[in-house]
Motif scaffolding. Structure first.
Motif, PDB file in Angstrom:
ATOM      1  N   SER A 104       0.841  -1.198   0.000  1.00 45.35           N
ATOM      2  CA  SER A 104       0.000   0.000   0.000  1.00 45.35           C
ATOM      3  C   SER A 104       0.880   1.253   0.000  1.00 45.35           C
ATOM      4  O   SER A 104       2.087   1.175   0.241  1.00 45.35           O
ATOM      5  CB  SER A 104      -0.868  -0.043   1.267  1.00 45.35           C
ATOM      6  OG  SER A 104      -1.635   1.122   1.420  1.00 45.35           O
ATOM      7  N   ASP A 108       4.823  -7.577   2.743  1.00 44.44           N
ATOM      8  CA  ASP A 108       3.710  -6.999   3.501  1.00 44.44           C
ATOM      9  C   ASP A 108       3.108  -8.076   4.397  1.00 44.44           C
ATOM     10  O   ASP A 108       3.208  -9.276   4.114  1.00 44.44           O
ATOM     11  CB  ASP A 108       2.637  -6.424   2.570  1.00 44.44           C
ATOM     12  CG  ASP A 108       1.859  -5.292   3.229  1.00 44.44           C
ATOM     13  OD1 ASP A 108       2.129  -4.104   2.938  1.00 44.44           O
ATOM     14  OD2 ASP A 108       0.974  -5.587   4.074  1.00 44.44           O
ATOM     15  N   TYR A 133       3.076   6.353  18.495  1.00 41.55           N
ATOM     16  CA  TYR A 133       3.543   6.548  17.114  1.00 41.55           C
ATOM     17  C   TYR A 133       4.733   7.511  17.091  1.00 41.55           C
ATOM     18  O   TYR A 133       5.766   7.228  16.478  1.00 41.55           O
ATOM     19  CB  TYR A 133       2.390   7.095  16.266  1.00 41.55           C
ATOM     20  CG  TYR A 133       2.724   7.257  14.803  1.00 41.55           C
ATOM     21  CD1 TYR A 133       2.710   6.160  13.947  1.00 41.55           C
ATOM     22  CD2 TYR A 133       3.043   8.498  14.270  1.00 41.55           C
ATOM     23  CE1 TYR A 133       3.017   6.302  12.597  1.00 41.55           C
ATOM     24  CE2 TYR A 133       3.346   8.655  12.928  1.00 41.55           C
ATOM     25  CZ  TYR A 133       3.328   7.549  12.096  1.00 41.55           C
ATOM     26  OH  TYR A 133       3.635   7.686  10.758  1.00 41.55           O
ATOM     27  N   LEU A 138       0.283  12.675   4.563  1.00 48.57           N
ATOM     28  CA  LEU A 138       0.071  12.191   3.190  1.00 48.57           C
ATOM     29  C   LEU A 138      -1.363  11.767   2.948  1.00 48.57           C
ATOM     30  O   LEU A 138      -2.064  11.340   3.873  1.00 48.57           O
ATOM     31  CB  LEU A 138       0.954  10.966   2.920  1.00 48.57           C
ATOM     32  CG  LEU A 138       2.437  11.109   3.166  1.00 48.57           C
ATOM     33  CD1 LEU A 138       3.135   9.816   2.782  1.00 48.57           C
ATOM     34  CD2 LEU A 138       3.009  12.279   2.389  1.00 48.57           C
ATOM     35  N   THR A 184      -2.629   9.056   2.087  1.00 45.16           N
ATOM     36  CA  THR A 184      -2.639   7.586   1.965  1.00 45.16           C
ATOM     37  C   THR A 184      -3.663   7.060   2.960  1.00 45.16           C
ATOM     38  O   THR A 184      -4.124   7.796   3.839  1.00 45.16           O
ATOM     39  CB  THR A 184      -1.259   6.952   2.266  1.00 45.16           C
ATOM     40  OG1 THR A 184      -0.964   7.150   3.646  1.00 45.16           O
ATOM     41  CG2 THR A 184      -0.163   7.537   1.401  1.00 45.16           C
TER      42      THR A 184
HETATM   43  P1  NAD Z   1      -0.214   2.450   4.397  1.00 36.68           P
HETATM   44  O1  NAD Z   1      -1.101   2.089   5.539  1.00 36.68           O
HETATM   45  O2  NAD Z   1      -0.797   2.850   3.099  1.00 36.68           O
HETATM   46  O3  NAD Z   1       0.835   1.247   4.141  1.00 36.68           O
HETATM   47  C1  NAD Z   1       1.465   0.591   5.190  1.00 36.68           C
HETATM   48  C2  NAD Z   1       1.646  -0.878   4.805  1.00 36.68           C
HETATM   49  O4  NAD Z   1       2.367  -1.535   5.874  1.00 36.68           O
HETATM   50  C3  NAD Z   1       0.319  -1.636   4.654  1.00 36.68           C
HETATM   51  O5  NAD Z   1       0.305  -2.316   3.401  1.00 36.68           O
HETATM   52  C4  NAD Z   1       0.312  -2.615   5.815  1.00 36.68           C
HETATM   53  O6  NAD Z   1      -0.338  -3.846   5.523  1.00 36.68           O
HETATM   54  C5  NAD Z   1       1.795  -2.818   6.059  1.00 36.68           C
HETATM   55  N1  NAD Z   1       2.075  -3.302   7.397  1.00 36.68           N
HETATM   56  C6  NAD Z   1       1.503  -2.906   8.564  1.00 36.68           C
HETATM   57  N2  NAD Z   1       1.994  -3.618   9.596  1.00 36.68           N
HETATM   58  C7  NAD Z   1       2.908  -4.475   9.071  1.00 36.68           C
HETATM   59  C8  NAD Z   1       3.741  -5.472   9.631  1.00 36.68           C
HETATM   60  N3  NAD Z   1       3.728  -5.729  10.947  1.00 36.68           N
HETATM   61  N4  NAD Z   1       4.559  -6.172   8.807  1.00 36.68           N
HETATM   62  C9  NAD Z   1       4.558  -5.944   7.462  1.00 36.68           C
HETATM   63  N5  NAD Z   1       3.778  -5.009   6.892  1.00 36.68           N
HETATM   64  C10 NAD Z   1       2.965  -4.287   7.684  1.00 36.68           C
HETATM   65  O7  NAD Z   1       0.724   3.597   4.963  1.00 36.68           O
HETATM   66  P2  NAD Z   1       1.748   4.630   4.292  1.00 36.68           P
HETATM   67  O8  NAD Z   1       1.200   5.964   4.449  1.00 36.68           O
HETATM   68  O9  NAD Z   1       2.230   4.165   2.983  1.00 36.68           O
HETATM   69  O10 NAD Z   1       2.908   4.502   5.396  1.00 36.68           O
HETATM   70  C11 NAD Z   1       4.156   3.950   5.156  1.00 36.68           C
HETATM   71  C12 NAD Z   1       5.094   4.480   6.208  1.00 36.68           C
HETATM   72  O11 NAD Z   1       5.100   5.908   6.154  1.00 36.68           O
HETATM   73  C13 NAD Z   1       4.726   4.112   7.633  1.00 36.68           C
HETATM   74  O12 NAD Z   1       5.901   3.782   8.347  1.00 36.68           O
HETATM   75  C14 NAD Z   1       4.117   5.393   8.162  1.00 36.68           C
HETATM   76  O13 NAD Z   1       4.234   5.501   9.574  1.00 36.68           O
HETATM   77  C15 NAD Z   1       4.944   6.433   7.459  1.00 36.68           C
HETATM   78  N6  NAD Z   1       4.345   7.761   7.388  1.00 36.68           N
HETATM   79  C16 NAD Z   1       3.119   7.961   6.842  1.00 36.68           C
HETATM   80  C17 NAD Z   1       2.570   9.243   6.830  1.00 36.68           C
HETATM   81  C18 NAD Z   1       1.200   9.498   6.261  1.00 36.68           C
HETATM   82  O14 NAD Z   1       0.682  10.602   6.424  1.00 36.68           O
HETATM   83  N7  NAD Z   1       0.577   8.541   5.596  1.00 36.68           N
HETATM   84  C19 NAD Z   1       3.290  10.306   7.346  1.00 36.68           C
HETATM   85  C20 NAD Z   1       4.541  10.084   7.872  1.00 36.68           C
HETATM   86  C21 NAD Z   1       5.061   8.803   7.893  1.00 36.68           C
END
Ligand code: NAD
Length: 258
Positions: free
Chosen positions: A16, A37, A158, A191, A193
């Motif tokens: 994702s 994943d 977090y 983001l 997402t």
């Molecule tokens: P997302 O939820 O779209 O994707 C995260 C993916 O990680 C998912 O496919 C989920 O199944 C997988 N996942 C969750 N737990 C897992 C585990 N234990 N083992 C393997 N896979 C696992 O999120 P995203 O926005 O793409 O986030 C990716 C990274 O970016 C994360 O570390 C998140 O904290 C960070 N982030 C996101 C944002 C935001 O606003 N979306 C901002 C800052 C940082």
């Protein structure tokens, strides 16, 4: 352009958001990609996306908070593609029950730390020997702008987990700098997402968050993938130990323009 030609890249959270976009982009730049994943279905979907665009990929179902799974995903990379050069420790969660120090339960704290912080540690623990054996490479650990700024709408587990990612990244960057491994943290801003949109589930909540972003919009997963590609590639050959903010200016803002 083939900025990752001949490289093998393992991406966690590849089912994702940032992970999926990075898998597609890294493959378009020549990398063979290991899409990891927890969700088997979405990991396979991402690998299929890469393959249908003419790239090479495998899917691995693994929980990054498990020592056994983390070991297995790295073994899967080296067995399938003969080495490992880029490790993108990107999987993470943001739990809706994560709040301030009074409202956050021990269970939510442990779950968040296990995936977001220990998961990155385990990725490095098993990824580094494989990268060394492959002649060096690049590790990118996804942190967040929240590790740099306090917020009045807290998510203490977090935020602490992402602070741990920054500290771990810095130390590993120093330890491995003379061994041809660069280690950097990617700090995305808010983001568009699933992770954040599930949490900011009304227009009002989204509007309140955007007030703080100088650019006035949420970032896109594709924009994070491009930043990760830079850190993964030789374009960043003198970049290690950084906290690479890709955040629409949020970390620089005191008051934003209307
Ligand atoms: P997302 O939820 O779209 O994707 C995260 C993916 O990680 C998912 O496919 C989920 O199944 C997988 N996942 C969750 N737990 C897992 C585990 N234990 N083992 C393997 N896979 C696992 O999120 P995203 O926005 O793409 O986030 C990716 C990274 O970016 C994360 O570390 C998140 O904290 C960070 N982030 C996101 C944002 C935001 O606003 N979306 C901002 C800052 C940082």
């Amino acid at each position: 352009m083939d900025r990752l030609s001949g490289k093998v890249a393992l991406i966690t959270g590849a089912g994702s958001g940032i992970g999926r976009e990075s898998a597609v982009l890294f493959a378009a730049e020549g990398a063979r990609v290991v899409c990891v994943d927890l969700n088997e279905h979405t990991a396979l979907e991402t690998a299929d996306l890469v393959i249908s665009a003419g790239g090479e990929a495998i899917a691995v179902t693994a929980d990054v908070s498990s020592d056994r799974d983390s070991h297995r995903m790295v073994d899967a990379a080296t067995e399938a593609f003969g080495g490992l050069h880029v490790m993108f420790n990107n999987a993470g969660i943001m739990h809706s029950d994560d709040g301030d120090s009074q409202s956050t339960s021990e269970a939510i704290w442990d779950l968040t730390m296990n995936i977001n912080a220990k998961g990155v540690f385990l990725g490095c623990k098993y990824g580094i020997p494989a990268i060394l054996e492959s002649g060096g490479g690049s590790i990118i650990n996804t942190a967040s702008f929240v590790a740099r700024l306090g917020a009045a709408t807290p998510q203490v587990a977090y935020t602490a987990s992402k602070g741990a990612v920054l500290a771990l990244t810095r130390e590993l960057a120093v330890v491995h700098a003379r061994q041809g491994i660069r280690v950097n943290a990617l700090c995305p801003g808010p983001l568009r997402t699933e992770l954040l949109m599930n949490l900011l589930d009304t227009d009002e909540k989204r509007r309140r968050r955007l007030v703080h972003v100088p650019m006035g919009r949420f970032g896109l997963a594709e924009e994070m993938a491009k930043a990760a590609l830079f850190l993964a590639s030789e374009d960043a050959s003198y970049v290690t130990g950084t906290e690479f903010l890709v955040d629409g200016g949020i970390a620089s803002a005191y008051v934003t323009a209307e």
